[in-house]
Write a protein that holds these residues in place. Structure first.
Motif, short mmCIF file in Angstrom:
data_model
loop_
_atom_site.label_atom_id
_atom_site.label_comp_id
_atom_site.label_asym_id
_atom_site.label_seq_id
_atom_site.Cartn_x
_atom_site.Cartn_y
_atom_site.Cartn_z
N ASP A 723 0.80 -1.22 0.00
CA ASP A 723 0.00 0.00 0.00
C ASP A 723 0.84 1.27 0.00
O ASP A 723 0.34 2.35 0.30
CB ASP A 723 -0.95 0.02 1.21
CG ASP A 723 -2.12 -0.92 1.01
OD1 ASP A 723 -2.40 -1.27 -0.14
OD2 ASP A 723 -2.74 -1.30 2.01
N HIS A 724 2.12 1.14 -0.33
CA HIS A 724 2.93 2.34 -0.49
C HIS A 724 2.42 3.12 -1.71
O HIS A 724 1.99 2.53 -2.70
CB HIS A 724 4.40 1.96 -0.69
CG HIS A 724 5.34 3.11 -0.61
ND1 HIS A 724 5.56 3.96 -1.67
CD2 HIS A 724 6.11 3.57 0.41
CE1 HIS A 724 6.44 4.88 -1.31
NE2 HIS A 724 6.78 4.67 -0.06
N PRO A 725 2.44 4.45 -1.67
CA PRO A 725 1.94 5.24 -2.80
C PRO A 725 2.55 4.85 -4.15
O PRO A 725 1.85 4.83 -5.17
CB PRO A 725 2.30 6.68 -2.42
CG PRO A 725 2.29 6.68 -0.93
CD PRO A 725 2.81 5.33 -0.52
N GLU A 726 3.84 4.51 -4.16
CA GLU A 726 4.46 4.14 -5.44
C GLU A 726 3.95 2.80 -5.94
O GLU A 726 3.84 2.57 -7.15
CB GLU A 726 5.98 4.14 -5.29
CG GLU A 726 6.56 5.53 -5.05
CD GLU A 726 8.07 5.53 -4.94
OE1 GLU A 726 8.69 4.50 -5.28
OE2 GLU A 726 8.62 6.55 -4.51
N THR A 727 3.63 1.89 -5.02
CA THR A 727 3.05 0.61 -5.42
C THR A 727 1.66 0.81 -5.97
O THR A 727 1.29 0.23 -7.01
CB THR A 727 3.00 -0.35 -4.22
OG1 THR A 727 4.30 -0.43 -3.62
CG2 THR A 727 2.56 -1.73 -4.65
N LEU A 728 0.86 1.64 -5.32
CA LEU A 728 -0.49 1.92 -5.79
C LEU A 728 -0.45 2.58 -7.17
O LEU A 728 -1.27 2.26 -8.05
CB LEU A 728 -1.22 2.83 -4.80
CG LEU A 728 -1.48 2.26 -3.41
CD1 LEU A 728 -2.16 3.31 -2.54
CD2 LEU A 728 -2.34 1.01 -3.48
N ALA A 729 0.48 3.50 -7.36
CA ALA A 729 0.59 4.16 -8.66
C ALA A 729 0.92 3.15 -9.76
O ALA A 729 0.37 3.22 -10.87
CB ALA A 729 1.65 5.26 -8.60
N ALA A 730 1.81 2.21 -9.47
CA ALA A 730 2.17 1.19 -10.46
C ALA A 730 0.97 0.31 -10.79
O ALA A 730 0.75 -0.06 -11.96
CB ALA A 730 3.34 0.35 -9.96
N ARG A 731 0.16 -0.03 -9.79
CA ARG A 731 -1.03 -0.85 -10.07
C ARG A 731 -2.01 -0.10 -10.96
O ARG A 731 -2.63 -0.67 -11.86
CB ARG A 731 -1.71 -1.25 -8.76
CG ARG A 731 -1.00 -2.38 -8.07
CD ARG A 731 -1.96 -3.10 -7.12
NE ARG A 731 -1.18 -3.70 -6.05
CZ ARG A 731 -1.20 -3.30 -4.80
NH1 ARG A 731 -1.99 -2.31 -4.42
NH2 ARG A 731 -0.44 -3.88 -3.90
N GLY A 732 -2.16 1.19 -10.70
CA GLY A 732 -3.04 1.99 -11.56
C GLY A 732 -2.54 2.02 -12.99
O GLY A 732 -3.33 1.94 -13.95
N SER A 733 -1.24 2.13 -13.16
CA SER A 733 -0.67 2.14 -14.51
C SER A 733 -0.84 0.78 -15.19
O SER A 733 -1.09 0.71 -16.40
CB SER A 733 0.82 2.53 -14.45
OG SER A 733 0.97 3.84 -13.96
N LEU A 734 -0.70 -0.30 -14.43
CA LEU A 734 -0.91 -1.62 -15.02
C LEU A 734 -2.36 -1.78 -15.47
O LEU A 734 -2.63 -2.35 -16.54
CB LEU A 734 -0.56 -2.71 -14.00
CG LEU A 734 -0.80 -4.15 -14.44
CD1 LEU A 734 0.02 -4.49 -15.68
CD2 LEU A 734 -0.48 -5.13 -13.30
N ALA A 735 -3.29 -1.27 -14.69
CA ALA A 735 -4.70 -1.33 -15.09
C ALA A 735 -4.93 -0.57 -16.39
O ALA A 735 -5.70 -1.01 -17.25
CB ALA A 735 -5.58 -0.76 -13.98
N ALA A 736 -4.26 0.58 -16.55
CA ALA A 736 -4.38 1.33 -17.80
C ALA A 736 -3.86 0.51 -18.97
O ALA A 736 -4.43 0.55 -20.08
CB ALA A 736 -3.63 2.65 -17.68
#
Length: 830
Positions: A723-736
């Motif tokens: 749940d680190h912000p950088e991990t969350l950002a990467a998951r959002g990018s993978l979803a894109a």
């Protein structure tokens, strides 16, 4: 432990460890029970290659075939190197059931009950009377009294009795520093498995714990020991609980009216004469030293002010030195008369300091002459500058602390014919010596707070430090704490929280000396960074604002440390989504850096780079591009193309290139940097790969983007946490990327929990939360859930117009997309 089923699997050299997300509590693609069609299709997925301890999967990770998923024509799987797994086909993960939570639970480290404990009948009667009056609601009692009167011991006794009486949860919190309250609450949230607590954001976990207290049917007791800042604690008092099952005890020396607003105050003073004599005689009897009782016990107890802490010091001295009560009384009175010579004016402000200080000096003098000879005084003086609630034992293995002990070991106590050894063994021995004399508590059961002492003992010890030694003591303490600090706080958040509270204690008791020493001063900066790493943004704002203000008036507005503090405050603003505030501060900071340090100074280049990144986040692309290209050119000219700072400049430039149609140039630049990087243990390497994966996505090289982004997510989860912000950002990018690959169901399965995590951790108005909702709206639209997509995008556009200027490129793009969706939706309905 997960179990893989189906597909082709190859293994070399052992079990699988980490590529992909290590946590799989839910399938990545949940089956759709409402439809006979497969909920997910995996087809022509490419090859899976795993090397050196990694896991690679090509196919489907989620529901198995025949349960809402179709898998066909997946690629080849190959594993190279030890401990590598590669899987082709379908992988179903079965989560093993977790061990049931065992009750009762104790969080924190309540002190062990003093022996022989005095029941304090009169005080206990008042406590119980108030408790009985509040039998059906949460009861908060504040035990108020001067230092050394036994408040904490009384609270600890009540805590242990509560456990014996069937209380399910006892939480002991060092409340001297607000940050420690948050850290202990966060630890409690994880212990009781509070909903929403994941160990990545201390403030969010602490709030989750308070919510758990309010709703649980369990019986609980929270002890807030030594409340030092009532105003800062205002938002962290435990709430009312269901059916009166909760109880709060607080101890404090403060008299602020707000402490007692709606809370029951119980005044605690010293022992009664009978209790003091009983305590003294009981200690001597337990130690087999009844021969030291000579009829002067009552006089000695009265002379010591009936103060439990002073009596404790006296008993330890008499037992260790085989000194009777009358003889100790004479020594005490002599030492008391000499206090004016060794203590500065103002000592004993609470009326008890004199008795404690006199008893302390007697015990300390005896310990100084015991083996290891000559170390007790310097050791206690150093401990006295740390958090009374405890510090790690490992501090006494640090080079700076050992050098301090060698330099300050009293020579007259040492053997004259050889220089005594002062190493880790002697440092460990002096802790046990001080423990034996009752000056500190040294107990490994308390983990990173193994070494403790009473706050009044600490104050008395500090007041014996000669002015000429203070700077060396503070410097050794600061360097030792810095040496203990983990490179990444996320690897040991409990230790990081303890180090923050010890830094606060050092700054509180020797503020001027800390600021005067550059090495000690930098520890304050390290603590502020730790707050940001812990996700404690609210505390980080307050901390950096105060630090920036102090640096300005202590060091000057143009000092590089002041400029660095201001830059870190801007970073705190940016991390919380306050981009406008960040830019205003960074523009001012850059102007000051250029004026005071020159345009080529490293601090100036860092300030300019940070400003360029903030411009880019705010949608001011042309300004960002100009600033960041200037930084890259300056660093290339002065540092060379292989310097990490130059490479970081290029990574910062890449998002600007995306916006101006230079994505292919960004890819070439990033691929060149990535080829020079090794394993992904360095956070900067992960950033390079993350930005490269985003660039592949924008260039429609979708399969390459997905493979690389999945690696980045696995590495970030391992290093930073899920749940680190950088991990969350990467998951959002993978979803894109999944959306680009027409995998909208998988994208939704990633985005829905991701948006919930952003909202929980940083609030609904944080730019990253808003961006996540935009991705989710797009996924809903592509999955045919058009009304949901439009409704969500409407809120996104409204939020972006509040957060950014109307001309922000992303805001303009989303507003146009919303109008297009609305037109299409209306035409379909007609």
């Amino acid at each position: 432990m997960g179990r893989g089923t189906g597909g082709r699997k190859r293994k070399r050299g052992g079990k699988a460890v980490g590529k992909g997300r290590p946590r799989c509590e839910q399938p990545a693609v949940p089956p759709d029970a409402r439809s006979g069609e497969p909920s997910a299709v995996a087809e022509q997925t490419g090859d899976a290659l795993a090397t050196d301890g990694a896991t690679a999967v090509t196919g489907l990770r989620g529901p198995g075939p025949g349960r809402g998923a179709s898998v066909r024509r997946t690629g080849n799987a190959s594993a190279k190197g030890p401990n590598a797994w590669a899987v082709s086909g379908a992988v179903t993960v079965v989560q093993a059931p977790s061990e049931p939570l065992q009750w009762p639970q104790v969080v924190g480290s309540p002190p062990t009950t003093a022996s022989p404990f005095q029941e304090r009948a009169e005080v206990r009667e008042r406590i119980e009377r108030e408790r009985n009056r509040h039998a059906t609601v949460v009861l908060t009692q504040v035990l108020r009294g001067g230092g050394g009167v036994g408040k904490s011991q009384l609270a600890a006794k009540l805590a242990w009795e509560a456990l014996d009486g069937g209380t399910d949860l006892v939480v002991w919190v060092n409340a001297a520093y607000p940050g420690q309250v948050v850290a202990e609450y966060a630890a409690a949230a994880r212990r009781v498995e509070a909903r929403g607590a994941d160990g990545q954001d201390a403030e969010a976990d602490a709030r989750a714990f308070l919510n758990w207290l309010a709703g649980t049917q369990r019986r609980w007791l929270v002890v807030l020991d030594d409340v030092g800042d009532p105003e800062a604690l205002a938002g962290w008092w435990p709430p009312a609980s269901l059916q009166g099952r909760g109880r709060v005890l607080a101890t404090t020396r403060r008299r602020d009216a707000e402490l007692f607003d709606g809370r029951a105050k119980v005044e605690v003073e010293g022992y009664t004469s009978a209790e003091a004599v009983a305590y003294l005689e009981g200690r001597l009897t337990e130690a087999g030293a009844d021969h030291l009782r000579d009829g002067t016990q009552a006089e000695l107890a009265t002379t010591l002010g009936l103060l439990p802490l002073a009596l404790s010091h006296a008993a330890a001295y008499m037992i260790n030195e085989d000194v009777g009560c009358g003889q100790y009384l004479r020594l005490f009175q002599d030492r008391h008369r000499l206090l004016d010579e060794v203590l500065p004016a103002g000592a004993g402000r609470d009326g008890h300091g004199r008795q404690v200080a006199a008893a302390l000096l007697l015990s300390l003098d005896a310990a100084q002459g015991a083996d290891p000879v000559g170390l007790a005084v310097p050791a206690l003086r150093l401990i006295a500058h740390l958090d009374p609630a405890g510090h790690p034992r490992d501090l006494w293995r640090c080079g700076a602390v050992l050098r301090y002990l060698r330099a300050h070991r009293e020579p007259r106590r040492c053997l004259l014919w050889r220089r005594p050894t002062t190493g880790p063994e002697q440092a460990r021995a002096v802790l046990r010596l001080l423990h034996r004399y009752g000056l500190i508590t040294d107990d490994s059961a308390h983990g990173p707070r193994a070494v403790r002492l009473h706050a009044l003992t600490a104050r008395a010890a500090r007041e014996t430090v000669p002015g000429r030694d203070l700077s060396a003591t503070v410097r050794a303490t600061a360097e030792g704490l810095e040496e203990l600090w983990p490179e990444l706080d996320q690897t040991d958040p409990d230790l990081a929280a303890v180090l923050r509270s010890n830094t606060s204690a050092l700054a509180a008791c020797a503020e001027d000396t800390v600021w005067a020493d550059e090495d000690a001063r930098l520890l304050l900066w390290r603590t502020g960074k730790s707050l940001l790493d812990a996700g404690a943004f609210t505390m980080a704002f307050v901390y950096w604002e105060d630090l920036t203000e102090q640096a300005g008036w202590r060091l000057g507005q143009g000092d590089r440390h002041t400029l660095l503090a201001r830059n870190n405050l801007a970073s705190a603003y940016g991390a919380a989504g306050r981009v406008k505030d960040a830019i205003a501060l960074q523009e001012r900071g850059l102007a000051d850096c250029e004026q005071e340090l020159g345009s080529r100074h490293r601090a100036t280049l860092i300030a300019r780079a940070n400003l360029g990144v903030s411009y880019q986040q705010a949608g001011r692309i042309s300004e960002a591009l100009a600033v960041l290209e200037q930084v890259a050119a300056d660093r290339e000219r002065h540092l060379g193309t292989g310097h990490p700072d130059f490479e970081n400049s290029l990574v910062n430039l890449a998002p600007c290139y995306w916006h101006v149609g230079r994505t292919d140039e960004a890819i070439q630049m990033l691929e060149r940097i990535n080829r020079g990087r090794g394993r992904a243990d360095d956070p900067n390497t992960l950033t390079v790969r993350y930005v490269l994966a985003q660039s592949y996505h924008l260039a429609r090289r979708t399969h390459e983007a997905i493979r690389l982004m999945e690696r980045v997510i696995a590495d970030r989860e391992r290093q930073l946490g899920p749940d680190h912000p950088e991990t969350l950002a990467a998951r959002g990018s993978l979803a894109a990327c999944y959306l680009e690959d027409e995998r909208s169901r998988e994208a939704i399965a990633l985005l829905e929990p991701n948006v919930a995590d952003w909202t929980r951790l940083h609030g609904p108005q944080h730019p990253s939360t808003v961006s996540g909702r935009a991705h989710l709206a797009n996924a809903y639209w592509k999955a045919g859930r058009r009304a949901e997509g439009i409704g969500l995008l409407e809120t996104v556009v409204a939020d972006r117009r509040r957060l950014f200027p109307p001309s922000h490129p992303e805001t303009v793009k989303m507003a146009a997309m919303l109008r297009q969706w609305q037109r299409e939706h209306r035409s379909r309905r007609r």
